[in-house]
Enzyme design. Structure first.
Site, PDB file in Angstrom:
ATOM      1  N   TYR A  18       0.838  -1.202   0.000  1.00  0.00           N
ATOM      2  CA  TYR A  18       0.000   0.000   0.000  1.00  0.00           C
ATOM      3  C   TYR A  18       0.876   1.257   0.000  1.00  0.00           C
ATOM      4  O   TYR A  18       0.402   2.323   0.339  1.00  0.00           O
ATOM      5  CB  TYR A  18      -0.920   0.027   1.210  1.00  0.00           C
ATOM      6  CG  TYR A  18      -2.062  -0.969   1.168  1.00  0.00           C
ATOM      7  CD1 TYR A  18      -3.067  -0.877   0.193  1.00  0.00           C
ATOM      8  CD2 TYR A  18      -2.168  -1.979   2.110  1.00  0.00           C
ATOM      9  CE1 TYR A  18      -4.115  -1.775   0.173  1.00  0.00           C
ATOM     10  CE2 TYR A  18      -3.223  -2.877   2.093  1.00  0.00           C
ATOM     11  CZ  TYR A  18      -4.196  -2.772   1.129  1.00  0.00           C
ATOM     12  OH  TYR A  18      -5.250  -3.653   1.116  1.00  0.00           O
ATOM     13  N   ASP A  41      -1.054  -8.255   9.401  1.00  0.00           N
ATOM     14  CA  ASP A  41      -0.209  -9.289   8.819  1.00  0.00           C
ATOM     15  C   ASP A  41       0.494  -8.674   7.607  1.00  0.00           C
ATOM     16  O   ASP A  41      -0.165  -8.398   6.603  1.00  0.00           O
ATOM     17  CB  ASP A  41      -1.103 -10.455   8.376  1.00  0.00           C
ATOM     18  CG  ASP A  41      -0.363 -11.762   8.385  1.00  0.00           C
ATOM     19  OD1 ASP A  41       0.834 -11.758   8.679  1.00  0.00           O
ATOM     20  OD2 ASP A  41      -1.003 -12.793   8.088  1.00  0.00           O
ATOM     21  N   HIS A  63       3.876  -7.032  -4.499  1.00  0.00           N
ATOM     22  CA  HIS A  63       2.470  -6.993  -4.879  1.00  0.00           C
ATOM     23  C   HIS A  63       1.874  -5.644  -4.528  1.00  0.00           C
ATOM     24  O   HIS A  63       2.394  -4.906  -3.697  1.00  0.00           O
ATOM     25  CB  HIS A  63       1.699  -8.110  -4.169  1.00  0.00           C
ATOM     26  CG  HIS A  63       1.981  -8.147  -2.708  1.00  0.00           C
ATOM     27  ND1 HIS A  63       2.939  -8.967  -2.158  1.00  0.00           N
ATOM     28  CD2 HIS A  63       1.477  -7.433  -1.688  1.00  0.00           C
ATOM     29  CE1 HIS A  63       2.998  -8.764  -0.861  1.00  0.00           C
ATOM     30  NE2 HIS A  63       2.120  -7.831  -0.546  1.00  0.00           N
ATOM     31  N   TYR A  66     -10.765   0.610   0.046  1.00  0.00           N
ATOM     32  CA  TYR A  66     -10.636   1.151   1.406  1.00  0.00           C
ATOM     33  C   TYR A  66      -9.280   1.795   1.615  1.00  0.00           C
ATOM     34  O   TYR A  66      -9.093   2.539   2.572  1.00  0.00           O
ATOM     35  CB  TYR A  66     -10.890   0.038   2.435  1.00  0.00           C
ATOM     36  CG  TYR A  66      -9.672  -0.728   2.905  1.00  0.00           C
ATOM     37  CD1 TYR A  66      -9.006  -1.607   2.066  1.00  0.00           C
ATOM     38  CD2 TYR A  66      -9.179  -0.577   4.196  1.00  0.00           C
ATOM     39  CE1 TYR A  66      -7.898  -2.306   2.498  1.00  0.00           C
ATOM     40  CE2 TYR A  66      -8.075  -1.275   4.639  1.00  0.00           C
ATOM     41  CZ  TYR A  66      -7.432  -2.140   3.783  1.00  0.00           C
ATOM     42  OH  TYR A  66      -6.325  -2.821   4.218  1.00  0.00           O
ATOM     43  N   ARG A  67      -8.331   1.559   0.705  1.00  0.00           N
ATOM     44  CA  ARG A  67      -6.946   1.969   0.929  1.00  0.00           C
ATOM     45  C   ARG A  67      -6.195   1.622  -0.343  1.00  0.00           C
ATOM     46  O   ARG A  67      -6.531   0.647  -1.027  1.00  0.00           O
ATOM     47  CB  ARG A  67      -6.434   1.143   2.094  1.00  0.00           C
ATOM     48  CG  ARG A  67      -5.035   1.321   2.564  1.00  0.00           C
ATOM     49  CD  ARG A  67      -4.827   0.280   3.676  1.00  0.00           C
ATOM     50  NE  ARG A  67      -3.555   0.357   4.324  1.00  0.00           N
ATOM     51  CZ  ARG A  67      -3.109  -0.562   5.190  1.00  0.00           C
ATOM     52  NH1 ARG A  67      -3.864  -1.605   5.482  1.00  0.00           N
ATOM     53  NH2 ARG A  67      -1.949  -0.435   5.762  1.00  0.00           N
TER      54      ARG A  67
END
Lengths: 139, 549
Positions: B91, B150, B412, B495-496
Site C-alpha cells: 500500500y 499481517d 504486490h 478502502y486503501r
C-alpha cells in the site's frame, strides 16, 4: 537504530558464502567482524548441507521453515539492538527480504546475495539465495 | 542529490543545514545510498522514471524536533513526507506520494509511553512496531493483547492511520477505531491533542475517545493534515480461552443463508473473532489455512475429476460439483467462527451459533480445539499467530514459487474494494472481476471469497504482482486503474491504496461533483497554505500543485 550516515564501507570483506557445484559453504570473515550465526531453511537438502558444513566450522546455525519471525524476534533483534553482528544464510527470498530491511535499522547491509542453483540438487519448488548481512564499517 | 521540484538548490541546502541543526548531522540523510533505502520495495513503477522517490530524509527523536522540521520546511517551502516505520508494503511503503519530498523518518521516536493493564490501553510513539509492543507486553507478563496486522513489523500508529486491520475481536481489529486520543504536529508546527487530551491535566485521555466538540481524529487518518506523534489504543484483555467452530454446508446456494446468519450473529455479538470463509470444493482456503500452507512446499495435486468439475461449475453446472462434495464428504462452503472469552461462555456461544446455523439444510459443524490461554509453545506452532495477537512475518512468503504460483513475484500491490455483506454481492463481484481479468489479460481465479476484517461489509483483497519487468508492471497498472473504475461503476470503493493509485481512487469518491475531495482541499489549503505536508497523499493536493496539474 544506529547512525547510518557514518557507515560508508562494508566491514566484512572476507565473509562469503561460496557456491560451487550445487553446494555452498561459508568462508572468510577474517577482517574483524564476528559471524554470529547462519540460517538455513530446513525444507531443502542444499540448505541442510550448508548448515552441516557451517556448523562444522564452529558457527551456530538456526533452522527456519520459510518464516524468519521467531529467530529474528528471539535472537537477532535483541542482539542487533546491542551491536550489529554479521549473519549468513541459505534460504528462500522471503526471509532475506525481511531481514535485509530489518537490518537497515541497525546499520547493516546485505553484502552478498546469490541465487543458488537448486536445480543442480533436484529441488524444484523455490529458488534459494546464499546471502551475508554484515555491519557497514565506519569511514 | 535530488532536489524537490520548484525549490532552488540554495534554498534546499539552507533547509538541510537547518534540519541538521535541529536533529544533528547523523540524522539527516542525503547520500544516494541512504536515500535509496526509502524507495518503495513494491513500487508499481519500479525502475521507471515515474517511480516516486525522496530527495533526502531526516530522522527526529522528539516532538520538538518534528515541530522544528515543519517550521523550517515552511520557511523554504520544502515538501515533507512523514513515515512511521515505512513498512506499509503493498500500500505504499516509505516512498513519498510526491517525488522530491524529504522523508521524515519517525523510527527513532519509538517509545512505549504507557501500557495500562487495568485500562487495557497503551500510548505509543510512531516508531513503535507491533513487535516492539508485543515484546514489551511479554517481558512484563502483562495480560493484554495487541491486535496485529499481517505482517506485524510495521508501526501501530502508521497502520492505524492508514486504517489497517487485524485478526482478533471486532472492536480491536479495526485499528483506527481502536485508537483513543491523538497528539499531532500541525502543518504550521503547532501541537494539538484530541479527545480528552485537549483538557490540560486530563486523567482520561485513553479512557474517553471523543472529548468535546467536533471529533476530528478521523481527519488525520488517510490524510496529510498533520504528523501524529502520540496515539493511544485500547488493547484486548488476554482472554481466558479461545475456541474456533467451523460451519460446513454442501450447496452453492447455501451461501445466501450462511452469510445472512453470520451477519446476524456477528451484529448481535454472539461471537467476537473474525469470521473466515472458505470453500474446499472450489479450492479456496481460509486465511488461516492459506497462511499455514505457505510453509508447505509439497502441496498434494488436486484430483483431476475435481478440477474438471470446478471448470464445469464456472459455466453454471454446480450440481455435479455438489454431488462430488457429497460423495467425498467435502463441503462447498465453510465458515470458521473464533470465540474469545471464558471457556464456559464461549462454549455456550458456539452452541447458540450452531443452533442458528441449523436452519441450513444438511449443515455440519466441526468443533475446533479449545485453548486455555496463554498458548503453550506446542500450541503456538498449530495456530495462525495474528489471531492470538502474535506478530509474524510469515506473509512475505506470499509471492514465493509454488505449484499454484510457478512464477515468483517481486512484490504486490493490493486492490481492495469494499462490497456489501451479502452472497449476492460475492457472486456479482466474482462475475465482474473475472470478466475484467479476462479483458485485461490478468490471471483469472475461478472464484474468490472476500474477507471479514470489518463488521457489516466484505472486503476483497486481490494481489496484483509487481515484477522486475516494466512491461508487465505497466500492464498491471493499466488494469488496476480500470478495475478502480469498474468497481466504482458497481458502487464498490477501495478502502486503501498505494500512492500510485490514490488520485484514481479519490476520483471515484465523486458524489456531488467531488464534494468530499473539495472539502479535503479546503481544509488542506486552510491548515497547510504552503502545501508542505505529504502533497498528494490519498489524493489531497495543495493549491499550488492542483493548479500546476
Amino acid at each position: 537504530m544506529i547512525d547510518r550516515r557514518t557507515f560508508v564501507q562494508y566491514g566484512v570483506t572476507g565473509l562469503v558464502v561460496t557456491l560451487a557445484a550445487g553446494s555452498c559453504k561459508l568462508s572468510g570473515g577474517g577482517t574483524g567482524a564476528e559471524t554470529h550465526l547462519a540460517l538455513f531453511d530446513r525444507r531443502f537438502a542444499a540448505a541442510r548441507k550448508f548448515a552441516q558444513t557451517t556448523q562444522a566450522q564452529g558457527i551456530s546455525i538456526r533452522a527456519i521453515t520459510g518464516d524468519v519471525t521467531w529467530v529474528w524476534f528471539n535472537e537477532l533483534h535483541p542482539l542487533w539492538k546491542r551491536r550489529p553482528v554479521a549473519i549468513a544464510g541459505l534460504t528462500t527470498y522471503a526471509p532475506l527480504f525481511c531481514l535485509e530491511r530489518l537490518a537497515w535499522d541497525h546499520g547493516m547491509r546485505v553484502i552478498q546475495r546469490d541465487p543458488h542453483d537448486i536445480r543442480a540438487t533436484n529441488e524444484p519448488d523455490q529458488p534459494l539465495y546464499a546471502w551475508v548481512i554484515a555491519p557497514a564499517r565506519s569511514a | 542529490m535530488k532536489i524537490p521540484p520548484g525549490i532552488s538548490q540554495g534554498d534546499f541546502s539552507a533547509a538541510l543545514d537547518k534540519f541538521t541543526q535541529a536533529v544533528g548531522r547523523d540524522w539527516v540523510f542525503t547520500s544516494d545510498e541512504d536515500v535509496a533505502l526509502y524507495r518503495d520495495a513494491f513500487s508499481p513503477f519500479m525502475g521507471e522514471p515515474e517511480e516516486r522517490t525522496a530527495s533526502a530524509a531526516v530522522a527526529p527523536d522528539t516532538v520538538e524536533q518534528v515541530q522544528q522540521i515543519v517550521r523550517i520546511a515552511n520557511q523554504y517551502k520544502v515538501p515533507l513526507y512523514p513515515i512511521s516505520t515505512g513498512r506499509n508494503l503493498g500500500y505504499g511503503g516509505s516512498a513519498p506520494a510526491y517525488s522530491g519530498c524529504v522523508v521524515i523518518d519517525l523510527k527513532r521516536m519509538n517509545r512505549i509511553l504507557e501500557v495500562s493493564e487495568d485500562n487495557a490501553s497503551c500510548v505509543v510513539e510512531p516508531g513503535v512496531s507491533y513487535f516492539d509492543l508485543y515484546r514489551h507486553i511479554q517481558e512484563r507478563n502483562l495480560k493484554v493483547w495487541v491486535d496485529v496486522p499481517d505482517p506485524g513489523w510495521g508501526s501501530l500508529i502508521g497502520n492505524a492511520l492508514d486504517r489497517g486491520g487485524g485478526y482478533t475481536r471486532a472492536q480491536f481489529r479495526n485499528h483506527f477505531d481502536a485508537h483513543c486520543g491523538l497528539e499531532i504536529v500541525l502543518p504550521n508546527g503547532e501541537l494539538l491533542r484530541t479527545g480528552m487530551g485537549a483538557l490540560p491535566g486530563a486523567k482520561t485521555w485513553q479512557q474517553y475517545k471523543s472529548g468535546y466538540g467536533p471529533w476530528i481524529d478521523g481527519m488525520f487518518s488517510q490524510s496529510n493534515f498533520g504528523i501524529v506523534t502520540k496515539m493511544g489504543f485500547w488493547l484486548m484483555p488476554e482472554p481466558e480461552a479461545y475456541l474456533a467452530g467451523t460451519v460446513l454446508t454442501g450447496k452453492r446456494d447455501d451461501l445466501h443463508q450462511l452469510v445472512k446468519i453470520l451477519n446476524y450473529l456477528e451484529n448481535s455479538g454472539a461471537f467476537g473473532g473474525m469470521p473466515d470463509l472458505g470453500s474446499p470444493l472450489l479450492g479456496i482456503q481460509t486465511i488461516e489455512e492459506y497462511a499455514r500452507s505457505m510453509e508447505d512446499t509439497s502441496q498434494p495435486p488436486t484430483d483431476p475429476e475435481l478440477e474438471k468439475l470446478r471448470d464445469r461449475s464456472e459455466t453454471g453446472d454446480h450440481a455435479a460439483l455438489e454431488e462430488y462434495g457429497r460423495r467425498k464428504s467435502m463441503a462447498y462452503w465453510t465458515c470458521k467462527l473464533p470465540f474469545y472469552g471464558p471457556a464456559k461462555a464461549i462454549a455456550a456461544q458456539w452452541d447458540y451459533c450452531k443452533e442458528k446455523f441449523s436452519a441450513l439444510h444438511g449443515v455440519k459443524f466441526v468443533d475446533g480445539p479449545l485453548y486455555r490461554l496463554p498458548l503453550t509453545a506446542e500450541q503456538r506452532q498449530q495456530v495462525h499467530w495474528p489471531q492470538f495477537g502474535i506478530p509474524t512475518l510469515n506473509m512475505f512468503s506470499i509471492g514465493a514459487r509454488s505449484r499454484s504460483n510457478p512464477e515468483p513475484t517481486h512484490g504486490h500491490m493490493w486492490f481492495s474494494p469494499i462490497i456489501p455483506r451479502t452472497a449476492d454481492a460475492i457472486f456479482e463481484a466474482n462475475k465482474v472481476f473475472a470478466a475484467a481479468a479476462r479483458e485485461f489479460d490478468l490471471p483469472v481465479l475461478r472464484f474468490s471469497l472476500p474477507s471479514c476484517y470489518w463488521e457489516r461489509a466484505f472486503i476483497f483483497i486481490f494481489g496484483f504482482p509487481v515484477t522486475t519487468d516494466p512491461g508487465v508492471n505497466k500492464k498491471n497498472r493499466t488494469a488496476f486503474y480500470k478495475l478502480i473504475d469498474i468497481a466504482a461503476q458497481h458502487g464498490w470503493g477501495e478502502y486503501r491504496t498505494a500512492p500510485a493509485f490514490q488520485d484514481a481512487v479519490m476520483n471515484a469518491y465523486s458524489f456531488n461533483n467531488h464534494a468530499l475531495r473539495r472539502f479535503h482541499e479546503t481544509v488542506k489549503d486552510a491548515i497547510d497554505p504552503n502545501g508542505i505536508l505529504s502533497p498528494g497523499r490519498y489524493g489531497i493536493w495543495p493549491r499550488h500543485l492542483r493548479q500546476a496539474s
